[in-house]
Each structure stands twice: as structure tokens, then as C-alpha cells.
Enzyme design. Structure first.
Site, PDB file in Angstrom:
ATOM      1  N   GLU A 102       0.779  -1.373   0.150  1.00 43.27           N
ATOM      2  CA  GLU A 102       0.069   0.097   0.015  1.00 43.27           C
ATOM      3  C   GLU A 102       0.854   1.372  -0.038  1.00 43.27           C
ATOM      4  O   GLU A 102       0.333   2.414  -0.640  1.00 43.27           O
ATOM      5  CB  GLU A 102      -0.841   0.164   1.208  1.00 43.27           C
ATOM      6  CG  GLU A 102      -1.890  -0.972   1.141  1.00 43.27           C
ATOM      7  CD  GLU A 102      -3.148  -0.684   0.162  1.00 43.27           C
ATOM      8  OE1 GLU A 102      -3.731   0.242   0.035  1.00 43.27           O
ATOM      9  OE2 GLU A 102      -3.090  -1.539  -0.875  1.00 43.27           O
ATOM     10  N   SER A 490     -52.603 -30.393  33.026  1.00 41.04           N
ATOM     11  CA  SER A 490     -52.017 -30.827  34.421  1.00 41.04           C
ATOM     12  C   SER A 490     -50.948 -30.449  34.919  1.00 41.04           C
ATOM     13  O   SER A 490     -50.720 -30.768  36.136  1.00 41.04           O
ATOM     14  CB  SER A 490     -52.210 -32.434  34.020  1.00 41.04           C
ATOM     15  OG  SER A 490     -53.417 -33.000  33.813  1.00 41.04           O
TER      16      SER A 490
END
Length: 813
Positions: A102, A490
Site C-alpha cells: 500500500e 395437568s
């Protein structure tokens, strides 16, 4: 030359001098003008430029990470997936790779590299467009952190000024620290650490030269050079990076060749823990957003320590999904998802091939497969580039599968025993194995239509260890653990029995199981009758309370509820942790009040916790990006006291029933597992207390229970309520998921008996009368009692043993 043509003469010396002077004056004036314009432009923009010294306090948006109780990452929240690492952690070859690719003059220039700018300009002119930029690393940092991304000359001018200033204020290492943590490297990864995790599942310190050079090739065009999607392009870019490193003297040609030849394993960043924890982490996200705001959640890099166990969550997810698949299979095969013609089939397989490159499947995964043929033993299928076979012997649940031509309609009716299956059918299959010949061994599945939920808590603390709110979070974000109020059937009975125990009942109390009729006349004068019945539609006469709960006797529960009072029982249930509205009539005995799975689990933990109610909690500690503890369940985390912006998370504990009552309910629920409807859990061969729950119309199935170390609730039902199917009770439809989960969750936990308070009493009783019996009596059973509640009379002394009954039924019309 013609003699008449005059000879050419040189310009007079004076004219040349005047021309030279004019050129010098013009050059000087132009230079002064240019300098003036530059100075003017500098003064114009300089006053409006950001301060460079703010970069010394680099505070970029970073990831908020959510951790399990084992420390595994289970979720991330971020606008930019960035993990800031100090420059000391960055390998030198990683830095060299980025610099070579770069900004090769980075260590020599002062922020602006005029040679690179000129070189880039010439290349761009030659190419007829922008093919190379001349920005230095310093300029890229300035653009990223201090300026907007707009493409204007003014921005480039500001960028150059800021780069020069940055070079004066910061060291080269400081600038590299900013650059390598800030830069975008594709696939939502910002900075080299996030990219290392994304592409290689590594930390930056572990990267090889080959991997470093791949990352260094990304800044120019992250999507174009993505090693996920364009591996060949990424390799070409890698070759360029390695060549630049050789040219700059960072590595030898031999090292570059070895790095290029290095076999790279590109691992798509798939966190299985995250996928399996969606329902749990979504609840954590909501909590954090409510507590700290969305901005802080996505940018401030919080570390959140949660109560979730990865192993338990995985077990819960698997248990729920497998159980729903099994339930769905019992209801029959509904045919293929769809039927593809030849062209559509090839298109589907081509697209699937591309998907599998990024997200390869594993054994156990569910995948769509295209049916291409069959023989007497197997169905032949394709999945992307793979061939597979599905043995008929593993698909009996679907009926007899007859493979037919592509144009023959498929059989959609689950009731049909012979099913037409056209070639080109898209089938959901499970990957069973990768065989040695390269083929896949497959099993037939289908997407369940019912939904399920499972939640597990530490009964001592209320910390949520696992939460599954549905079959698939990506299909439905509705969290049924927290948001679905369903009839418990239940499963509500233990709460009613606890209320009865505090009203003088004992496990030995005998009640008559006999028919009941309730008549009611409406305001319009219409008379209605309610004739409650047991699930078996039989009546069993006298039975002790223990047996009534174990067998889930409906009529006896109604009698108990009427005796102790509906309002008293409703208030009692509320204090156990049920916050939903309670129906205040006798149907409460049959579970007519809708509750969430988390509410029911909270109520059951009261029994497991010796009568103390806890409040479910998910978050144990939150730490900010600087390591400061913002909240914690541990007082020791605040040795200097709780400061501004800090708080202690209170794990509330409140005694709501006595230890004796909690012990009695637990002991009764152990009988449900050993001798009653919860017998499926008996296979775990450890102390367990549990209860099934089934609504009269089979629309909801539950299994709720606990070991001393863990409580869990499993639920199964349809979102748009409808019956689950014949015999799909809590024992059949919900218990398998609970059992599978508890077996996996407790496999490394030694079995422990439930604690029995010292004051509890044990006596032999006659099960027919509920009275005392000699220890050597064949009808005697050892029963547990709260202090002072045991019977004082012996059954032998009673001439006519009487069952406790509160109703007389006149059957005469």
C-alpha cells in the site's frame, strides 16, 4: 541558394534578452501566484480541519460481545465488526506486507509521497481511467478517521494537510496502529484482527506469511479479492503483495515462493454457538439496548457475561428440533417441498453448489436434495455437486414411496400409505455420513409444522442456562418461552396440590374419584351441565393424594380445588411466580389459565429450591471497553463500592412457602416419575421430580420438572392452535425433548438426592384409608409428613374406613 534571396539573419540579442526577461518574470509571477493560491487554499481549509491530536484517543466503534458462562462468544452486536489490537500484537511480517503493498515509502515520507502520486497519475493517464491511487497510508488514515469519503479535490487537499500534520504529531507505529485497526477488509471485517478471524479463524499473532499477504491484498478492493468468493483473484493479488515484499527487501524470493505455495484454509466465519443461541441472545440484546441504548450496544464494545451454558443450549436446541421432527413424522409424510423440472433442477443445484462453497454442510445438517431416481433399496438424490442415496428402510414413517415421472402429481395426503414421488422432487434430508466412495448417506425429514419451546434454570439462583423459543429463530422470532401463553393442562396440578398441603392435606389423604355434575342456569334461563372426567374416561374410586397426582386424576383435583377455595388457590399460584391472569373457577384444576413456559419453570423452581422463589436472570456481568465493570451479580466486583454508572444485579430470593411444603411436593413429583405419567424420565436413573401436562383437546403438551441442580420445562403445540394428534399427550409429545435435554445437560453431574428437612416425619400408612398401619402390614407404605400432620389413628381400629369425600351425587332425575 538563389543569389537574389537575402540570407537569414539571427534575432537581435536585445530581443532575446527581453523574451528571456519576460519568461522569468512570468515564471516568477506564476510561482508567486501559485504559492499565494496554495497558501490561500491552505489558510481557507486549515482553520476548518479536524484536530489531529484527537487521534491520540482512538475510540472507534467496536464489537459488543456476549459470552456464555464458559466464556465462549455466543453473539456480537456492532455496526462495524472491529476488534482493536495494540500494535505490539501485530506480527512484523503483517505490517511489512501492508506497507509493501500500500505504501512502500511509508517509513521515509512525511505523510505525502509525491513520487507515488506522479507514478499513479502516469498510470492513470496511460490507462485512460483511475487504476491506481497515490494516497499514502497516512492519508488513508486521515480520510477514514477525520474526513468524509466524498471524491473532491478539496477533500484530497485536506487529506494531504492532515497527513502532514499527523506525521508531525504521531509516530509511524501510532499511524500503523490506527490504519491496521481501522481499515475495511471485506465481509463486515474492520481491522486486521476481525479479518483474521473472518477468513482464517485465527488471532493476528497466529497468521502465517501466506495469510498475511492475503490480507494485505484486500484494501484495494475487498469484494473483488475476497478469498471466500474469488479465491483465484485473491491468489493473484497475493502474488503481487509477495513480489512487493521481495522488492522492498522484507523477504527472500524463496520465502515468497513458499508463502505462495502454502495451502490456505479459508474458513467461513460460522459460529455454531451463535446460531443455536438466537432466542437467548435476542433477550440479552433487548436488555442491553434498554439499559444502555442502541448506540452504546453497537459501538461501545461492551463485554457481556451471561448465564447461558453452551453445552446445555446445544442440548436444548437438539432436543427440541429432534422431538418436533419425531412428532411431525408420527403425523405422516406430506410429500415433497416442491417439484422441479429438469432445467429448474439444474439451476437449483448450480446455485446450491455456490452456496456450499461458502457454507459447507456437516454430518447432522438438514439440506434440500433433488430426487433423480430410485431402485428397490434406495432413493437417489443430488445435493449441489454431491450424489447421495437414501435407504428406503429408514423412511418407513413416510409410507411406501413410489418414484414416478416428473409430470405425475405428488401425493400430498399423509393418510395415504403409498405415495407418488416425482423425479425432481425437492426433499428435506439429513446428512447421516460421508461414505468412502464420495457419496452421501441420507435420511428423509420434513419441516415440522408444530412448534416447541424449552427453558432451563438453575433453581438455586434463577440463572437461565438454556432457552429455545421455537424450531428456528430465522423462521420465527416469536419467543414462545417468554411470549406464548398456553394452557398448562395437568402441569398446573402440583401448584394446586401445594396449596392443598398448606390447607391440611397430606400425601396420604384419601379422596374419592367419582363422577361429578355441575349444573348452571344462565340469565336467559338456559341450563348447562359440566361433567368433568379423567383422561382415561374412567373413575377409580378412593385413592391417596400421592396416587391422584401420579395418575393425574382430574376429578380429584377439582374436588380438592373446590374444598380449599378457588380464590385462595389462585392467590397461592400467583405467589409461586405465575404472573399471568388466573381463571377463578373450577376449570383452574384442569389448567384453564394460560401461562408461559418461563412462568411455569419459575413456579417449579420454588419446590426445587426449598420454598424460595427466584426471578429468572440472563446477565451476570457487563464490562465496558476499558475494563470497568458496569453491572454484576457479584458484590466482590465492586471492592471500592458502587460508583457512578455502576449497579449490583440483585438475584432476588423470597420465601413464599415452607421448606416442608416444598419437600412434600417434590416427593409427590418423584412418584409421578417412578409410578405415574412422568415415567419416561425414569430412564435417566437419577432423582427427578416432574409432571406432564395435556389439555383436554390435545392442543398443548407439557413436561415440567427438575433435578436438585436444574429445572426445565418443555412445551409442544401449534401457533395457530389445533390438536397435536391422537395420543399426543405431554408424555408422548413433550417429555422426549425434556428427557433428551436433561440426559445431556446432567451427564457430567453426579446424581444427588433431594434435600429433606430434618423436621420431616415418616410413618407407615394404609394406602386404602390413609391411616397408620403396622410396619409389617402388607398394605403399609412409608409416607412422608410435615411436622404434626401425620394421622394419629390406625386403620385396624376403624370398623368402617372412610374415604375423605366432599360431594354427594344424586343421580335420580
Amino acid at each position: 541558394m538563389d543569389e537574389t534571396t537575402p540570407p537569414l539573419s539571427s534575432p537581435p540579442i536585445g530581443i532575446l534578452r527581453r523574451l528571456l526577461r519576460w519568461l522569468l518574470i512570468s515564471f516568477a509571477a506564476g510561482s508567486i501566484l501559485a504559492i499565494t493560491l496554495l497558501v490561500g487554499a491552505y489558510l481557507y481549509v486549515a482553520g476548518d480541519l479536524p484536530r489531529v491530536d484527537t487521534l491520540a484517543d482512538y475510540h472507534p466503534p467496536v464489537i459488543t460481545r456476549v459470552l456464555s458462562d464458559e466464556g465462549a462468544v455466543i453473539a456480537e452486536f456492532a455496526r462495524e465488526r472491529r476488534i482493536v489490537v495494540p500494535v505490539e500484537r501485530l506480527p512484523e511480517m503483517l505490517i511489512q506486507a501492508f506497507v509493501a503493498a500500500e505504501d512502500s515509502n511509508f517509513f521515509a515520507h512525511s505523510g505525502i509521497d509525491f513520487i507515488s502520486i506522479l507514478r499513479a497519475a502516469l498510470k492513470n493517464l496511460k490507462a485512460g481511467g483511475i487504476v491506481q491511487g497515490g494516497s499514502t497510508i497516512t492519508q488513508q488514515v486521515a480520510k477514514s478517521l477525520l474526513l468524509t469519503p466524498e471524491k473532491k479535490f478539496e477533500r484530497k487537499f485536506k487529506e494531504a494537510i492532515l497527513a502532514w500534520r499527523m506525521e508531525k504529531a504521531l509516530t509511524k507505529r501510532d499511524i500503523l496502529y490506527l490504519y491496521l485497526n481501522q481499515i475495511f477488509l471485506g465481509h463486515r471485517a474492520y481491522g486486521v484482527q476481525a479479518a483474521a478471524e473472518n477468513y482464517f479463524d485465527k488471532n493476528v499473532e497466529e497468521l502465517t506469511l501466506g495469510e498475511c499477504s492475503i490480507l494485505a491484498g484486500l484494501p484495494q478492493a475487498p469484494s473483488r479479492y475476497s478469498p471466500f468468493r474469488h479465491f483465484e483473484r485473491a491468489k493473484e493479488r497475493q502474488k503481487y503483495v509477495l513480489k512487493r515484499m521481495v522488492d522492498e527487501g522484507y523477504i527472500t524470493q524463496e520465502a515468497a515462493d513458499a508463502a505462495f505455495a502454502e495451502e490456505l484454509t479459508i474458513r467461513p466465519r460460522i459460529n455454531a454457538h451463535i446460531a443455536q443461541a438466537y432466542y437467548f441472545t435476542e433477550q440479552v440484546r433487548r436488555y442491553l439496548e434498554e439499559s444502555y441504548g442502541k448506540e452504546a450496544l453497537e459501538t461501545e464494545g461492551l463485554t457481556v457475561y451471561t448465564s447461558m451454558s453452551v453445552n446445555m443450549q446445544q442440548a436444548a436446541q437438539t432436543a427440541v428440533r429432534d422431538n418436533l421432527h419425531d412428532h411431525d413424522k408420527r403425523n405422516g409424510f406430506r410429500g415433497p417441498e416442491r417439484v422441479l423440472n429438469a432445467a429448474d433442477g439444474e439451476t437449483f443445484l448450480a446455485e446450491q453448489t455456490l452456496t456450499l462453497r461458502e457454507e459447507p454442510f456437516q454430518v447432522g445438517d438438514l439440506v434440500d436434495a433433488v430426487l433423480i431416481g430410485a431402485d428397490n433399496d434406495d432413493l437417489q438424490l443430488r445435493i449441489g455437486p454431491y450424489s447421495g442415496h437414501l435407504p428406503r428402510t429408514g423412511a418407513e414413517w413416510a409410507g411406501t414411496l413410489r418414484v414416478v415421472g416428473n409430470t405425475v402429481p405428488p401425493t400430498r395426503s399423509p393418510e395415504r400409505t403409498v405415495k407418488n414421488l416425482p423425479e425432481g422432487s425437492l426433499l428435506l434430508v439429513r446428512i447421516v455420513a460421508f461414505e468412502s466412495d464420495g457419496r452421501l448417506l441420507l435420511a428423509l425429514e420434513q419441516a415440522p409444522q408444530a412448534q416447541g419451546a424449552l427453558v432451563a434454570l438453575d433453581p438455586q439462583t434463577g440463572l437461565v442456562k438454556a432457552m429455545v423459543g421455537g424450531y428456528d429463530f430465522l423462521q420465527s422470532q416469536f419467543n414462545r418461552v417468554l411470549q406464548a401463553r398456553r394452557l398448562p393442562g395437568s402441569a398446573i396440578k402440583p401448584l394446586i396440590y401445594a396449596a392443598a398441603l398448606d390447607k391440611g392435606y397430606t400425601p396420604a389423604t384419601v379422596i374419592l374419584d367419582t363422577p361429578l355434575i355441575y349444573k348452571e342456569t344462565s340469565e336467559a334461563g338456559l341450563q348447562t351441565e359440566w361433567k368433568p372426567k379423567n383422561y382415561s374416561e374412567k373413575f377409580y374410586g378412593s385413592m391417596p393424594l400421592r396416587t391422584a397426582l401420579a395418575k393425574s386424576a382430574n376429578v380429584i383435583t377439582i374436588k380438592i380445588l373446590e374444598d380449599i377455595g378457588v380464590s385462595y388457590t389462585a392467590n397461592y399460584i400467583h405467589k409461586l411466580g405465575i404472573n399471568s391472569p388466573i381463571t377463578r373457577d373450577l376449570t383452574l384444576a384442569l389448567g384453564s389459565s394460560a401461562v408461559t413456559p418461563l412462568e411455569l419453570a419459575t413456579a417449579y423452581t420454588v419446590f426445587a429450591n426449598g420454598g424460595i422463589r427466584i426471578h429468572p436472570s440472563y446477565v451476570m456481568k457487563v464490562v465496558d471497553r476499558d475494563g470497568r465493570i458496569l453491572e454484576s451479580i457479584d458484590q466482590a466486583d465492586f471492592p471500592d463500592g458502587i460508583g457512578p454508572g455502576q449497579r449490583l444485579i440483585s438475584l432476588e430470593r423470597e420465601r413464599v412457602i415452607s421448606p416442608a411444603t416444598a419437600c412434600l411436593v417434590t416427593n409427590l413429583l418423584e412418584s409421578v416419575v417412578q409410578d405415574g405419567t412422568g415415567v419416561r424420565a425414569k430412564k435417566l436413573d437419577r432423582p427427578l421430580a416432574a409432571k406432564t401436562g395435556t389439555t383436554n383437546d390435545l392442543k398443548d403438551a407439557w413436561f415440567a420438572g427438575y433435578a436438585p441442580q436444574l429445572a426445565a420445562v418443555s412445551w409442544v403445540g401449534y401457533d395457530l392452535e389445533r390438536p397435536l394428534g391422537d395420543s399426543e399427550t405431554g408424555s408422548r409429545a413433550a417429555a422426549p425433548a425434556w428427557v433428551a435435554f436433561m440426559q445431556a445437560a446432567l451427564q457430567d453431574v453426579p446424581p444427588t438426592n433431594f434435600t429433606i428437612p430434618d423436621q420431616m416425619e415418616f410413618y407407615p400408612v394404609d394406602t386404602k384409608t390413609g391411616l397408620l398401619a403396622p410396619e409389617d402390614s402388607p398394605s403399609a407404605s412409608i409416607e412422608i409428613f410435615a411436622p404434626g400432620t401425620a394421622p394419629t389413628r390406625y386403620a385396624l381400629d376403624e370398623k368402617q374406613p372412610k374415604a375423605r369425600d366432599f360431594f354427594r351425587l344424586d343421580l335420580e332425575e
